[in-house]
Motif scaffolding. Structure first.
Motif, mmCIF file in Angstrom:
data_model
loop_
_atom_site.group_PDB
_atom_site.id
_atom_site.type_symbol
_atom_site.label_atom_id
_atom_site.label_comp_id
_atom_site.label_asym_id
_atom_site.label_seq_id
_atom_site.Cartn_x
_atom_site.Cartn_y
_atom_site.Cartn_z
ATOM 1 N N LEU A 36 0.786 -1.312 -0.102
ATOM 2 C CA LEU A 36 -0.118 -0.081 -0.001
ATOM 3 C C LEU A 36 0.886 1.289 -0.138
ATOM 4 O O LEU A 36 1.627 1.556 0.934
ATOM 5 N N GLU A 37 0.950 1.975 -0.950
ATOM 6 C CA GLU A 37 1.701 3.147 -1.179
ATOM 7 C C GLU A 37 0.813 4.196 -0.983
ATOM 8 O O GLU A 37 -0.323 4.508 -2.209
ATOM 9 N N GLY A 38 1.030 5.153 -0.233
ATOM 10 C CA GLY A 38 0.066 6.186 -0.059
ATOM 11 C C GLY A 38 0.119 7.205 -0.880
ATOM 12 O O GLY A 38 -0.955 8.168 -1.244
ATOM 13 N N ASN A 47 10.952 9.138 -0.562
ATOM 14 C CA ASN A 47 12.509 9.806 -0.745
ATOM 15 C C ASN A 47 13.376 9.069 -1.496
ATOM 16 O O ASN A 47 14.260 9.690 -2.002
ATOM 17 N N THR A 48 13.262 7.709 -1.631
ATOM 18 C CA THR A 48 13.845 6.709 -2.664
ATOM 19 C C THR A 48 14.087 7.212 -3.790
ATOM 20 O O THR A 48 15.185 7.379 -4.459
ATOM 21 N N ARG A 49 13.139 8.079 -4.541
ATOM 22 C CA ARG A 49 13.136 8.791 -5.923
ATOM 23 C C ARG A 49 14.217 9.785 -5.766
ATOM 24 O O ARG A 49 14.831 9.903 -6.982
ATOM 25 N N ARG A 52 20.778 8.707 -5.146
ATOM 26 C CA ARG A 52 21.762 8.421 -6.159
ATOM 27 C C ARG A 52 22.820 7.204 -5.801
ATOM 28 O O ARG A 52 23.194 6.673 -6.713
ATOM 29 N N ASN A 53 23.034 6.867 -4.568
ATOM 30 C CA ASN A 53 23.859 6.026 -4.427
ATOM 31 C C ASN A 53 23.595 5.122 -2.951
ATOM 32 O O ASN A 53 22.823 5.640 -2.105
ATOM 33 N N MET A 54 24.199 4.082 -2.743
ATOM 34 C CA MET A 54 23.986 3.156 -1.502
ATOM 35 C C MET A 54 25.639 2.877 -1.157
ATOM 36 O O MET A 54 26.480 2.644 -1.806
HETATM 37 C C1 LIG Z 1 17.022 14.734 -1.939
HETATM 38 C C2 LIG Z 1 17.502 13.414 -1.298
HETATM 39 C C3 LIG Z 1 18.613 12.580 -1.495
HETATM 40 C C4 LIG Z 1 19.025 11.382 -1.036
HETATM 41 N N1 LIG Z 1 20.010 10.732 -1.432
HETATM 42 C C5 LIG Z 1 20.411 9.619 -1.035
HETATM 43 C C6 LIG Z 1 21.441 9.073 -1.299
HETATM 44 O O1 LIG Z 1 22.015 9.128 -2.486
HETATM 45 N N2 LIG Z 1 21.893 7.660 -0.834
HETATM 46 C C7 LIG Z 1 21.187 7.064 0.357
HETATM 47 O O2 LIG Z 1 21.471 6.355 1.108
HETATM 48 N N3 LIG Z 1 20.008 7.962 0.979
HETATM 49 C C8 LIG Z 1 19.568 9.263 0.509
HETATM 50 N N4 LIG Z 1 18.634 9.918 0.706
HETATM 51 C C9 LIG Z 1 18.148 9.260 1.900
HETATM 52 C C10 LIG Z 1 16.879 8.135 1.409
HETATM 53 O O3 LIG Z 1 16.149 8.602 0.657
HETATM 54 C C11 LIG Z 1 16.103 7.384 2.420
HETATM 55 O O4 LIG Z 1 16.933 6.821 3.622
HETATM 56 C C12 LIG Z 1 15.500 6.075 1.633
HETATM 57 O O5 LIG Z 1 14.977 6.486 0.636
HETATM 58 C C13 LIG Z 1 14.394 5.626 2.631
HETATM 59 O O6 LIG Z 1 13.631 4.604 2.084
HETATM 60 P P1 LIG Z 1 12.330 4.120 2.857
HETATM 61 O O7 LIG Z 1 11.698 3.182 1.966
HETATM 62 O O8 LIG Z 1 12.381 3.853 4.292
HETATM 63 O O9 LIG Z 1 11.267 5.432 2.655
HETATM 64 P P2 LIG Z 1 10.762 6.223 1.478
HETATM 65 O O10 LIG Z 1 11.533 6.040 0.197
HETATM 66 O O11 LIG Z 1 10.706 7.622 1.809
HETATM 67 O O12 LIG Z 1 9.234 5.665 1.300
HETATM 68 C C14 LIG Z 1 8.499 5.818 2.368
HETATM 69 C C15 LIG Z 1 6.886 5.625 1.747
HETATM 70 O O13 LIG Z 1 5.796 5.321 2.670
HETATM 71 C C16 LIG Z 1 4.793 6.054 1.950
HETATM 72 N N5 LIG Z 1 3.874 6.317 2.964
HETATM 73 C C17 LIG Z 1 3.962 7.294 4.016
HETATM 74 N N6 LIG Z 1 2.997 7.199 4.858
HETATM 75 C C18 LIG Z 1 2.126 6.362 4.590
HETATM 76 C C19 LIG Z 1 0.750 5.939 4.798
HETATM 77 N N7 LIG Z 1 0.196 6.244 5.816
HETATM 78 N N8 LIG Z 1 0.146 4.793 4.133
HETATM 79 C C20 LIG Z 1 1.077 4.355 3.069
HETATM 80 N N9 LIG Z 1 2.060 4.862 2.589
HETATM 81 C C21 LIG Z 1 2.648 5.746 3.247
HETATM 82 C C22 LIG Z 1 5.173 7.081 1.179
HETATM 83 O O14 LIG Z 1 4.329 7.471 0.264
HETATM 84 C C23 LIG Z 1 6.679 6.513 0.722
HETATM 85 O O15 LIG Z 1 6.292 5.785 -0.672
HETATM 86 C C24 LIG Z 1 18.133 10.944 0.165
HETATM 87 C C25 LIG Z 1 16.944 11.764 0.408
HETATM 88 C C26 LIG Z 1 16.578 12.847 -0.198
HETATM 89 C C27 LIG Z 1 15.320 13.569 0.303
#
Ligand SMILES: Cc1cc2nc3c(=O)[nH]c(=O)nc-3n(C[C@H](O)[C@H](O)[C@H](O)COP(=O)(O)OP(=O)(O)OC[C@H]3O[C@@H](n4cnc5c(N)ncnc54)[C@H](O)[C@@H]3O)c2cc1C
Length: 466
Positions: A36-38, A47-49, A52-54
């Protein structure tokens, strides 16, 4: 159409890296999986969008990494940036698992490319996604779909039904169909931090939070985190700790992404609205220090600061979306920035006079430093003397928050009484505080999401079978 009346083995909340890694690994382990993607489909991936790197450990150079990065070196880097505020067992587990992730993520369709020149000197430690975070996500979504993972967009989870540490069901809110109760044997919470929830940030930062810019998705409002903590899950991490960088003050409130970040700090000086320097701009190699500047700017009056440099360094760092503000003299530059010209002239003159001779090399901790001023600039200090003089106005750009749910090595949530939850797992930003008590080293966000996402998926699938 997804049959929402059935009971799923694994419900994954979120649509970013952590969620997709969990969904794919659960499905590969034989589970039925609903994601379920909000966010709407176009904005899927949180934020994953923007990534750039890991950062992953590896024992030898690869096609795209210039040399080895051992588990021990990764651990030492993490210790340094967090000041020891990390769960050693979990952190070492993550670092060990990260080695395998380099290949596993490729098996899920993601492709690597060598580090981009002029970024953050990460060529040895960090693997870059070919096409960036969005391409990475597209590959993961494609793989998940092909495997039969069910995905719904515009699918906000608004409530969780939890009893005695056991997940029973979730309330899904959709724009047309309204509220539906979703039943599943296990839950993987991968719904990000609370960085986009200004009201929640204000609880810790006060009115200053109004001046914060959110670098990523507006959908990470922390609602799932809040529900889990309210329903008995143990919290971890300091709520004021977060990844926050200096980004251009002209950036949009949300989703400005990577092109608004300024990496020019080490090439100049940073002053506040009183034209005063306030921190050592040359403290350490940039990838280990860039993430402190958001907090530093947040602590300045009106949460605004200015990176001041000169025309001799403009090609030394990645350009950003916003052009620098220029002045033929320091006084003219100050006027354009609405700073006191005399005060900025004094700061620059004192800084220039304090610069000692040295050999400039921004890739090492060089010997270019100041003497006799406070704060000192301990490396890469060079006089600011080539007109036109340039500046970027910066504000705190919050990337993600560290307060989260405590987990164990199975990515299983731990309840307030210390017992592991019967069937709830967490991965990604929502549990980042287990590893990141404070500080940051580039690329760890994606390591946390991938490693714990993959584990959470496997464990949730196993749990559902039993
Ligand atoms: C500009 C920018 C650049 C970055 N560059 C890097 C990089 O190069 N390397 C790196 O390691 N990290 C980077 N980061 C950090 C990285 O984006 C995060 O650590 C990582 O993407 C987190 O992944 P995640 O899946 O936990 O969260 P996210 O990718 O943020 O996904 C969270 C998801 O939860 C969904 N959601 C939230 N609430 C609800 C709800 N109530 N119901 C359903 N869905 C919900 C959201 O819509 C979203 O899809 C960057 C962040 C930013 C903002």
């Amino acid at each position: 159409m997804v049959d929402l009346k059935r009971r799923f083995d694994v419900l994954v909340i979120g649509g970013g890296n952590a969620a997709l890694c969990a969904a794919i690994s659960a499905r590969r382990a034989g589970a039925s999986v609903l994601v379920l993607e909000g966010a709407p489909k176009f904005y899927r991936g949180g934020n994953t969008r923007h990534t750039r790197n890991m950062r992953c450990a590896h024992d030898a150079a690869t096609d795209i990494l210039t040399g080895p990065y051992t588990e021990e070196e990764f651990w030492q880097d993490l210790l340094l940036v967090t000041g020891g505020q990390t769960d050693e067992e979990l952190a070492k587990f993550m670092i060990g698992e990260s080695k395998d992730i380099l290949n596993w993520i490729v098996e899920q369709g993601v492709r690597w490319q060598p580090s981009l020149g002029g970024t953050l000197s990460l060529g040895r430690t960090n693997s870059f996604f070919l096409g960036g975070g969005r391409a990475m996500l597209n590959a993961l979504y494609l793989t998940a779909e092909k495997l039969g993972v069910q995905i719904i967009y515009d699918a906000e989870v608004t409530d969780l039904n939890i009893e005695d540490g056991m997940f029973l069901s979730a309330n899904l809110k959709q724009p047309i169909d309204g509220i539906t109760e979703i039943r599943a044997s296990t839950l993987v919470a991968a719904a990000g931090g609370f960085e986009a929830n200004i009201e929640w940030l204000k609880e810790y930062w006060g009115e200053a939070a109004d001046n914060f810019l959110i670098r990523g998705t507006p959908y990470n409002r922390g609602s799932i985190l809040k529900m889990l903590l309210a329903k008995g899950v143990q919290d971890i991490g300091d709520p004021t700790q977060c990844h926050a960088v200096a980004i251009d003050a002209r950036a949009p409130k949300f989703d400005g992404g990577i092109i608004t970040r300024h990496d020019s700090v080490v090439f100049g000086i940073v002053v506040n609205k009183h034209a005063q320097r306030f921190y050592d701009e040359g403290e350490d190699i940039w990838p280990k220090r860039y993430a402190i500047w958001g907090r530093l700017v947040a602590a300045q009056p009106d949460q605004i600061a200015y990176i001041i440099f000169d025309s001799s360094v403009v090609t030394s760092f990645m350009p950003t979306l916003f052009p620098p503000i220029a002045g033929a003299t320091i006084a003219e530059l100050a006027t354009k920035l609405e700073l006191d010209p005399a005060a900025l002239e004094k700061t620059v003159t004192e800084f220039n006079a304090a610069v000692q001779p040295g050999t400039f090399d921004h890739t090492i901790l060089d010997d270019c430093r100041t003497e006799g001023i406070a704060p000192a600039k301990t490396h890469w200090a060079r006089r600011i003397e080539h007109a036109p003089y340039l500046a970027y106005p910066v504000r705190p750009g919050i990337t993600f928050t560290y307060l989260g749910t405590r987990v164990n090595k199975q990515s299983r949530m731990v309840m307030k009484d210390g017992k592991p939850s019967a069937n709830m797992f967490a991965a990604g930003e929502i549990m980042a505080g287990n590893v990141l008590g404070k500080g940051y080293a580039a690329g760890i966000g994606m390591t946390i999401g991938s490693v714990f996402g993959r584990v959470a998926g496997q464990e949730a699938a196993k749990n559902a079978r039993n």
